[in-house]
Enzyme design. Structure first.
Site, PDB file in Angstrom:
ATOM      1  N   GLY A  48       0.751  -1.253  -0.056  1.00 12.48           N
ATOM      2  CA  GLY A  48       0.064   0.000   0.244  1.00 12.48           C
ATOM      3  C   GLY A  48       0.819   1.201   0.067  1.00 12.48           C
ATOM      4  N   TYR A  59      -8.886 -16.946   5.360  1.00  9.28           N
ATOM      5  CA  TYR A  59      -8.292 -15.792   4.701  1.00  9.28           C
ATOM      6  C   TYR A  59      -8.746 -16.005   3.106  1.00  9.28           C
ATOM      7  CZ  TYR A  59      -4.648 -13.399   1.917  1.00  9.28           C
ATOM      8  OH  TYR A  59      -4.104 -12.626   0.827  1.00  9.28           O
TER       9      TYR A  59
END
Length: 285
Positions: free
Chosen positions: A27, A164
């Site tokens: 990110g 997940y």
């Protein structure tokens, strides 16, 4: 094959990009590179202090705003306080292979962070978005199941990696249904998916998967290359519903190109059912 890299990014001057989970890892690199080519980048982060530290490493126009995507209250506040346009929303924030915990809303934390929060955030911000939504998934979505009868994992034993994988498959299905709805409404906004391959970041550093990645680092992407699919998906003229990942064997590493997600991620009937369930669960959409 052309090896697309961050050096090929177009000029993004005058454009606004929101990147969730931008205080570290992929990110942060995504935010840095977009700011480098002129975008105003909003780092939407859970911890403002860390976000400001990250922003200090980025040359260009940045803004730090608090956002915990696992908390619907935080998502709603972020969206309610937004004014103006967003050219690109990058749903990057995620967690992986963590012990069972429940959020303030009662959601399993991986499903909340990786899927439910991005679903709610996208829908609440959609009136502001002018270009595209990029959802950052994982090749492990291929091992997931949407679990439509037990979306929040309350009626089955908790297995961290299964949770997940399921959350990342749901994110692909969300992107599929979002694009269908955008197309049906005549909207020019695109919904696309990116995945970093297997990238050596701190996302799974605590887990067995992370230890394997560290030991076999030479086989996988570094974080700089792991960010390239997100950058490609956010800036290139690609069709809605594209799935962008590394171009190497198994899409584990390499430079980005358009790949194909699991067939389960393109199941329009499942995607529509999942959307309805998620909208009810989150009160959005």
């Amino acid at each position: 094959m052309t090896k697309w890299s961050a050096a090929d990014l177009p000029d993004m001057s005058g454009r606004t990009v929101v990147v969730t989970g931008a205080s570290g890892g992929i990110g942060l690199i995504t935010a840095r590179e977009l700011a480098r080519v002129g975008a105003k980048v909003v780092l939407a982060v859970r911890t403002v202090r860390r976000g400001r530290t990250a922003a200090g490493l980025i040359p260009g126009r940045t803004e730090v705003r608090e956002l915990d995507v696992s908390d619907l209250g935080s998502v709603r506040r972020f969206a309610a306080e937004w004014t103006g346009g967003i050219d690109v929303l990058i749903n990057n924030a995620g967690i992986m292979d963590v012990p069972l915990t429940r959020t303030a809303d009662g959601f399993e934390s991986q499903m909340a962070t990786n899927y439910l929060g991005p679903f709610a955030l996208t829908n609440l911000l959609l009136p502001h978005i002018t270009d595209r939504v990029v959802s950052v998934s994982s090749q492990l979505h291929r091992m997931g199941s949407p679990q439509l009868e037990d979306l929040n994992g309350q009626n089955r034993p908790y297995k961290a990696m299964d949770a997940y994988n399921d959350s990342k498959l749901n994110l692909v299905l969300f992107s599929t249904e979002l694009q269908r709805r955008l197309t049906a409404s005549g909207s020019p906004v695109r919904s696309v998916v990116a995945h970093p391959g297997i990238a050596a970041t701190n996302l799974a550093g605590h887990s067995a998967a992370g230890k394997v990645t560290s030991a076999l680092r030479f086989l996988f992407n570094d974080a700089e290359h792991g960010a390239l699919p997100s950058l490609f998906a956010a800036t290139q003229d690609i069709p809605g519903n594209s799935y962008v990942g590394p171009g190497g064997f198994g899409s584990l590493k390499g430079h980005p190109r358009i790949r194909r997600p699991a067939t389960a991620g393109l199941d329009t009937a499942t995607a529509a059912r999942l959307w309805t369930l998620t909208a009810r669960l989150t009160g959005t959409g």
